[in-house]
Design a protein around this motif. Structure first.
Motif, PDB file in Angstrom:
ATOM      1  N   GLU A  69      30.346 120.061 -52.032  1.00 19.13           N
ATOM      2  CA  GLU A  69      29.564 120.293 -51.201  1.00 19.13           C
ATOM      3  C   GLU A  69      30.570 121.092 -49.798  1.00 19.13           C
ATOM      4  OE1 GLU A  69      27.063 117.367 -49.604  1.00 19.13           O
ATOM      5  OE2 GLU A  69      26.213 116.838 -50.612  1.00 19.13           O
ATOM      6  N   PRO A  70      30.349 122.099 -49.634  1.00 17.94           N
ATOM      7  CA  PRO A  70      31.139 123.565 -48.640  1.00 17.94           C
ATOM      8  C   PRO A  70      30.982 122.879 -47.324  1.00 17.94           C
ATOM      9  CG  PRO A  70      29.241 124.243 -49.935  1.00 17.94           C
ATOM     10  CD  PRO A  70      29.734 123.826 -50.413  1.00 17.94           C
ATOM     11  N   ASP A  71      29.921 122.432 -46.940  1.00 20.82           N
ATOM     12  CA  ASP A  71      29.167 121.717 -45.958  1.00 20.82           C
ATOM     13  C   ASP A  71      30.187 120.888 -45.016  1.00 20.82           C
ATOM     14  OD1 ASP A  71      28.094 121.079 -47.126  1.00 20.82           O
ATOM     15  OD2 ASP A  71      26.143 120.690 -45.731  1.00 20.82           O
ATOM     16  N   PHE A  72      30.939 120.034 -46.462  1.00 24.31           N
ATOM     17  CA  PHE A  72      31.183 118.727 -46.409  1.00 24.31           C
ATOM     18  C   PHE A  72      32.640 118.509 -45.654  1.00 24.31           C
ATOM     19  CE2 PHE A  72      32.990 114.348 -47.525  1.00 24.31           C
ATOM     20  CZ  PHE A  72      31.811 113.445 -47.155  1.00 24.31           C
ATOM     21  N   THR A  73      32.843 118.776 -44.220  1.00 24.86           N
ATOM     22  CA  THR A  73      34.218 118.670 -43.784  1.00 24.86           C
ATOM     23  C   THR A  73      34.988 117.680 -43.746  1.00 24.86           C
ATOM     24  OG1 THR A  73      33.202 118.100 -41.467  1.00 24.86           O
ATOM     25  CG2 THR A  73      32.765 120.180 -42.172  1.00 24.86           C
ATOM     26  N   PRO A  74      36.407 118.178 -43.401  1.00 29.37           N
ATOM     27  CA  PRO A  74      37.447 116.972 -43.272  1.00 29.37           C
ATOM     28  C   PRO A  74      37.067 115.743 -42.519  1.00 29.37           C
ATOM     29  CG  PRO A  74      37.890 118.463 -43.936  1.00 29.37           C
ATOM     30  CD  PRO A  74      37.189 118.761 -43.783  1.00 29.37           C
ATOM     31  N   ALA A  75      36.295 116.426 -41.656  1.00 32.80           N
ATOM     32  CA  ALA A  75      36.062 115.700 -39.777  1.00 32.80           C
ATOM     33  C   ALA A  75      35.193 114.586 -40.413  1.00 32.80           C
ATOM     34  CB  ALA A  75      35.658 116.230 -38.687  1.00 32.80           C
ATOM     35  N   ALA A  76      34.055 114.854 -40.991  1.00 35.25           N
ATOM     36  CA  ALA A  76      32.713 113.740 -41.466  1.00 35.25           C
ATOM     37  C   ALA A  76      33.887 112.879 -42.531  1.00 35.25           C
ATOM     38  CB  ALA A  76      31.380 114.838 -41.934  1.00 35.25           C
ATOM     39  N   VAL A  78      36.704 111.743 -42.664  1.00 33.51           N
ATOM     40  CA  VAL A  78      37.585 110.928 -42.306  1.00 33.51           C
ATOM     41  C   VAL A  78      36.306 109.973 -41.434  1.00 33.51           C
ATOM     42  CG1 VAL A  78      39.123 110.570 -40.713  1.00 33.51           C
ATOM     43  CG2 VAL A  78      39.345 111.765 -41.875  1.00 33.51           C
ATOM     44  N   GLY A  79      35.415 110.160 -40.868  1.00 28.25           N
ATOM     45  CA  GLY A  79      34.834 109.679 -39.828  1.00 28.25           C
ATOM     46  C   GLY A  79      33.923 108.715 -40.859  1.00 28.25           C
ATOM     47  N   TRP A  84      32.976 102.792 -42.988  1.00 31.54           N
ATOM     48  CA  TRP A  84      32.779 101.879 -43.956  1.00 31.54           C
ATOM     49  C   TRP A  84      33.771 100.858 -43.805  1.00 31.54           C
ATOM     50  CZ3 TRP A  84      33.440 106.797 -47.454  1.00 31.54           C
ATOM     51  CH2 TRP A  84      31.954 107.486 -46.731  1.00 31.54           C
ATOM     52  N   THR A  85      35.484 101.469 -43.103  1.00 34.76           N
ATOM     53  CA  THR A  85      36.157 100.459 -42.944  1.00 34.76           C
ATOM     54  C   THR A  85      35.929  99.387 -42.336  1.00 34.76           C
ATOM     55  OG1 THR A  85      37.846 102.028 -43.900  1.00 34.76           O
ATOM     56  CG2 THR A  85      39.059  99.921 -43.242  1.00 34.76           C
ATOM     57  N   GLU A  86      35.708  99.704 -40.907  1.00 31.22           N
ATOM     58  CA  GLU A  86      35.236  99.050 -40.065  1.00 31.22           C
ATOM     59  C   GLU A  86      33.840  97.722 -40.677  1.00 31.22           C
ATOM     60  OE1 GLU A  86      35.194 101.436 -36.075  1.00 31.22           O
ATOM     61  OE2 GLU A  86      33.271 101.476 -37.053  1.00 31.22           O
ATOM     62  N   ASP A  87      32.583  98.677 -41.105  1.00 28.80           N
ATOM     63  CA  ASP A  87      32.271  96.983 -41.789  1.00 28.80           C
ATOM     64  C   ASP A  87      32.488  96.281 -42.727  1.00 28.80           C
ATOM     65  OD1 ASP A  87      30.226  99.128 -40.815  1.00 28.80           O
ATOM     66  OD2 ASP A  87      29.476 100.111 -41.783  1.00 28.80           O
TER      67      ASP A  87
END
Length: 341
Positions: A69-76, A78-79, A84-87
């Motif tokens: 997906e071209p609009d899938f940014t690295p920031a998204a 990592v967020g 997921w890690t917190e959960d």
């Protein structure tokens, strides 16, 4: 580069490379004349990208989305990984807490483990009736319940009937209940502090209870201070006097506060302090009629000549309502004193 060589260089098994191909994650750009998969340098780089994302905990579906997906940014990305890690950590912390609770019960057999697990499940039920029944059932069976488990349930309980049953069970648990609740008296949430202090107030004879309650007298929340002061007043701790008098002034549980002040005044060494604190507030310029009448009613609860003299003076107060109430109550006090002699 054929699949076997790619597997050796990348460390990814040929089976997984075929799986990547089937999912469309990494499809070799070429085929040999014999029909074998042939990977280009770009294909190998993509394999390393996939493996890097897998190492971060992404599923293959998520990796496919991140790569395509071209609009899938690295920031998204990592967020999402952070959430997921917190959960996952929260679930593991919950599991760890449950295991520690079971371990604290010192189970001698599977029956004890299963009983504790069942109690934990029932105390986590959405139904208040089920939570209360779980506590009562444990009491009836006489089975030992870890104080830490009961303390955690008390701190989370909002239903007053269930909370009462939990406080009763906690006081009877025989564990170090005060230690289990102490940290909660410093919680950021005032509701948690209220429940913790109220639970400690229900077991004033427990080791460390008076010290924790005394510290709670300085709590910024008036309800927390009130719970602590009422419990300490009944135990004869003079440090509670200012908070108890403040409760009378503010009209917060003023009847209970007056009763606690009376208990404190039964100690000759504390009687004058209680009387002085009340009369000082009566003389305060900010005290209105309603406040002063509450203070007078608290004075009536006290025995001794100092309290009677204060009432006699107030019978001539400039405020006619205050004077009328003080006069009537002073006569009642005088009559009681005459009967006692």
């Amino acid at each position: 580069m054929l699949i076997g060589e790619v597997a050796r260089r990348s460390g990814v098994s040929t089976r997984m490379l075929r799986h990547y191909d089937a999912l469309g994650l990494v499809r070799p750009t070429g085929r040999t004349t014999g029909g074998y998969r042939e990977y280009s340098a770009a294909d190998v780089r993509r394999i390393f990208h996939v493996e890097s994302l897998r190492s971060l905990g992404l599923s293959l579906k998520q990796i496919g989305r991140a790569l395509e997906e071209p609009d899938f940014t690295p920031a998204a990305l990592v967020g999402d990984l952070i959430r997921w890690t917190e959960d996952r950590l929260a679930r593991e912390e919950e599991l760890l807490a449950r295991l520690r609770t079971i371990d604290a019960s010192a189970p001698t057999g599977w029956q004890g483990v299963l009983r504790t697990v069942e109690l934990m499940r029932d105390l986590g039920s959405a139904g208040a009736a089920r939570r209360q029944q779980a506590v009562l059932r444990q009491e009836q069976e006489g089975a030992p319940v870890p104080a830490e488990l009961l303390a955690s349930a008390v701190l989370a309980e909002s239903d007053p009937h269930v909370a009462g049953a939990l406080r009763w069970a906690l006081a009877r648990s025989g564990g170090d209940a005060v230690a289990a609740l102490d940290a909660a008296t410093h919680a950021e949430d005032a509701g948690v502090r209220r429940r913790a202090v109220l639970a400690i107030a229900a077991m004033p004879g427990a080791p460390g209870a008076i010290a924790v309650l005394a510290a709670a007298l300085a709590d910024p929340d008036a309800t927390v201070r009130g719970h602590a002061a009422l419990a300490l007043g009944r135990q004869g701790v003079a440090a509670a006097v200012p908070v108890l008098v403040g409760m009378v002034v503010e009209g917060r549980h003023d009847v209970e506060a007056a009763e606690a002040l009376r208990a404190l005044a039964e100690d000759p060494g504390c009687a004058d302090r209680v009387t002085s604190a009340l009369t000082d507030q009566l003389a305060a310029p900010t005290a209105d009629s309603a406040t002063r009448i509450r203070l007078i009613q608290a004075l009536v609860e006290l025995a001794g000549a100092t309290a009677r003299e204060a009432l006699r003076r107030l019978a001539h107060d400039d405020d006619s309502t205050v004077a009328l109430v003080a006069s009537a109550l002073a006569q009642v006090v005088e009559d009681q004193a005459t009967e006692e002699t």
